[in-house]
Enzyme design. Structure first.
Site, PDB file in Angstrom:
ATOM      1  N   LYS A   1      22.089  34.543  62.707  1.00  0.00           N
ATOM      2  CA  LYS A   1      22.815  35.565  62.400  1.00  0.00           C
ATOM      3  C   LYS A   1      21.080  37.281  62.175  1.00  0.00           C
ATOM      4  O   LYS A   1      20.136  37.067  63.190  1.00  0.00           O
ATOM      5  CB  LYS A   1      22.157  35.263  60.503  1.00  0.00           C
ATOM      6  CG  LYS A   1      21.789  36.425  59.616  1.00  0.00           C
ATOM      7  CD  LYS A   1      21.523  36.401  57.886  1.00  0.00           C
ATOM      8  CE  LYS A   1      21.677  36.964  57.445  1.00  0.00           C
ATOM      9  NZ  LYS A   1      21.914  36.805  56.537  1.00  0.00           N
TER      10      LYS A   1
ATOM     11  N   ASP B   1      18.877  32.532  44.108  1.00  0.00           N
ATOM     12  CA  ASP B   1      19.527  32.931  43.999  1.00  0.00           C
ATOM     13  C   ASP B   1      20.565  31.916  43.942  1.00  0.00           C
ATOM     14  O   ASP B   1      21.554  31.352  44.658  1.00  0.00           O
ATOM     15  CB  ASP B   1      19.646  33.536  44.650  1.00  0.00           C
ATOM     16  CG  ASP B   1      21.505  34.179  45.140  1.00  0.00           C
ATOM     17  OD1 ASP B   1      22.271  34.575  43.956  1.00  0.00           O
ATOM     18  OD2 ASP B   1      21.747  35.188  46.131  1.00  0.00           O
TER      19      ASP B   1
ATOM     20  N   GLY C   1      24.271  42.460  58.452  1.00  0.00           N
ATOM     21  CA  GLY C   1      24.175  41.574  59.687  1.00  0.00           C
ATOM     22  C   GLY C   1      25.335  41.187  59.934  1.00  0.00           C
ATOM     23  O   GLY C   1      26.450  40.782  59.453  1.00  0.00           O
TER      24      GLY C   1
ATOM     25  N   GLY D   1      28.488  40.611  57.254  1.00  0.00           N
ATOM     26  CA  GLY D   1      28.066  41.443  56.330  1.00  0.00           C
ATOM     27  C   GLY D   1      27.691  42.620  55.851  1.00  0.00           C
ATOM     28  O   GLY D   1      27.841  43.295  57.451  1.00  0.00           O
TER      29      GLY D   1
ATOM     30  N   LEU E   1      31.414  34.802  63.840  1.00  0.00           N
ATOM     31  CA  LEU E   1      32.050  33.563  61.761  1.00  0.00           C
ATOM     32  C   LEU E   1      31.763  34.433  61.073  1.00  0.00           C
ATOM     33  O   LEU E   1      33.081  33.880  60.312  1.00  0.00           O
ATOM     34  CB  LEU E   1      31.153  32.528  61.476  1.00  0.00           C
ATOM     35  CG  LEU E   1      29.891  31.504  63.171  1.00  0.00           C
ATOM     36  CD1 LEU E   1      29.312  30.486  62.771  1.00  0.00           C
ATOM     37  CD2 LEU E   1      32.120  30.648  63.367  1.00  0.00           C
ATOM     38  N   GLY E   2      31.237  35.748  61.024  1.00  0.00           N
ATOM     39  CA  GLY E   2      30.905  36.252  59.763  1.00  0.00           C
ATOM     40  C   GLY E   2      30.461  37.353  59.782  1.00  0.00           C
ATOM     41  O   GLY E   2      29.477  37.511  60.613  1.00  0.00           O
TER      42      GLY E   2
END
Length: 481
Positions: A183, A275, A165, A162, A159-160
């Site tokens: 993740k 955040d 991870g 970074g 899915l993605g």
């Protein structure tokens, strides 16, 4: 020049031509049958005004989603074809796409002299056949503890990715109907492992429908896997600017009420998020008004007897006490809620300056106003709500519980709340945020690096010697992301 004297004349020549290609590659976000494409302008406009952008699409063969862009020729992939021309915008939503198909996009800029070369192709994106039903998000996540992650779950797709991870969509082998997100975080250093374990402990203690839920975690010598509920709706701000969504103040009330409910619950558990920003507020589905607060990587459990100072966050959304390196509190989150509300209603960032230093200066002076025409259709109750959050002294800010009791969040029947809010400025805000994320150098993305770790936060020497902003701008450049 001759014996009788001299004379002179001058001429100027403007050399114009087609513009350069748009910078970088387009970013994409996925819906059930559509894809939102956003891009950056070209570095050089060819010497005259850009008159529009041409969006091109390529449908990839079924076996090609993981192939690198430059490994496919137009002959292998069916080629690129033009799907739209956009004027005065850096985003476009491609609708009515075929499920179970994979697409890439690229953009050309044009002026009166012609079109540019194409931008780099976007990442490939595959549309799923159907979306997870809304009911799946309301029932509790039931995942047995123990065992090995790879034996327990089947990885369906990435899915993605970074810096810290990779996130996958996964399926539990014993419960195939249950789709989750996993993740996978590399934890080679003991310091990195400790941070992830602290995030896991915090998420385990947060059981609330407005907060992303952790289903299970798996630990190995080199990595930690966090299995969480799978959310398909994308970022809230991207949803409200979609072509099929009409944003009203009543919608904003509904969204902010849910945010405050989630934040209020966190605070009752003595946890501060630290955040809160638009990217960390997600929708359950593309058609749902229900939201989830995500990303607890910077969250901390507060002990009111021990002052805690931090130096991290996202510049546009951090409160004055972080910039001044003063003790934080639960109302530190509420400042961020106020900024999110301001942006959602107007599309404007209240403290944004030309540089991070300018932004910090505006925040420390609480320098903002409602003078822009975007606030002409916003109710006074909404402005009062924001004004009670964007207060310099955190002790004077409204708590999340007080926000839920406010006139603005409790009203529902005022007809003026149904007036349409123009989202043109909000679209530009989203584009700028995405551009900033792609342009930041690596150290600016390391937002989970602490200026001082927990042991330092509890050290009395740190409590006695605060670090004001004028003494640590170098630290800001290293640690804010």
């Amino acid at each position: 020049m001759n014996a009788f004297g001299s004379d002179a004349a001058a001429a100027s020549v403007a050399v114009e031509g087609p513009p350069d290609a748009p910078s970088g590659k387009p970013s994409i976000s996925q819906g059930p049958d559509r894809i939102a494409v956003a891009w950056c302008g070209p570095p050089y406009d060819g010497g005259c005004m850009i008159t529009g952008f041409i969006i091109e699409m390529q449908q990839l063969p079924t076996a090609a989603p993981n192939v690198e862009c430059d490994e496919l020729t137009d002959g292998e992939s069916g080629g690129w074809h033009e799907i739209a021309t956009v004027v005065d915008s850096l985003a476009y939503t491609v609708k009515n796409l075929t499920p179970n198909a994979t697409y890439r996009f690229r953009v050309r800029a044009k002026n009166v002299h012609g079109c540019s070369a194409p931008s780099l192709p976007s990442d490939a994106v595959e549309l799923q056949a159907q979306e997870v039903s809304t009911e799946d998000f309301h029932r509790p996540i039931s995942v047995k503890s123990g065992g090995d992650f790879k034996n327990r779950f089947e990885v369906l797709e990435e899915l993605g990715k970074g810096r810290f991870g990779v996130v996958y969509r996964v399926q539990e082998r014993e419960e195939p109907r249950q789709i989750l997100a996993a993740k996978v975080i590399k934890c080679i250093k003991a310091q990195d492992r400790q941070k992830v374990l602290e995030e896991i402990l915090i998420m385990k203690s947060l059981q609330h429908p407005k907060l992303l839920q952790l289903a299970a975690s798996f630990e190995s010598p080199r990595e930690i896997v966090m299995v969480m509920e799978y959310i398909t709706g994308g970022e809230l701000f991207e949803r409200v600017v979609a072509d099929d969504f009409t944003l009203t103040e009543r919608d904003c009330i509904l969204f902010l009420r849910q945010v405050c409910e989630g934040v209020a619950y966190m605070h009752t558990q003595s946890i501060v998020h630290l955040d809160l920003k638009p990217e960390n507020i997600m929708c359950h589905t593309r058609t749902s008004h229900q939201i989830k607060i995500i990303d607890f990587g910077l969250a901390q459990r507060l002990n009111m007897k021990t002052p805690v100072r931090v130096l991290f966050g996202t510049p546009e959304f951090i409160p004055p006490e972080i910039i001044s390196y003063e003790p934080i509190g639960f109302q530190s989150d509420m400042w961020s809620v106020g900024v999110i509300c301001y942006v959602l209603l107007s599309g404007l960032s209240p403290f944004m300056g030309d540089t991070d230093v300018d932004t910090f200066s505006n925040i420390t002076r609480a320098d903002y106003d409602f003078d822009d025409e975007a606030f002409d259709c916003v109710s006074q109750e909404a402005k009062d709500f924001i004004s009670n959050l964007l207060v310099h002294r955190k002790e004077d800010r409204w708590t999340a519980k007080r926000c839920l009791e406010s006139i603005w969040l409790t009203q529902e029947h005022d007809e003026n709340l149904s007036n349409k809010i123009c989202t043109d400025k909000l679209k530009k805000f989203i584009i700028r945020r995405k551009w900033q994320q792609t342009q930041q150098p690596p150290q600016r993305n390391q937002r989970t690096q602490y200026y001082s770790n927990k042991s330092n936060n509890n050290n009395s020497k740190n409590s006695a010697h605060p670090c004001p902003v004028r003494h640590c701008m170098g630290a800001y450049q290293r640690h804010f992301g």
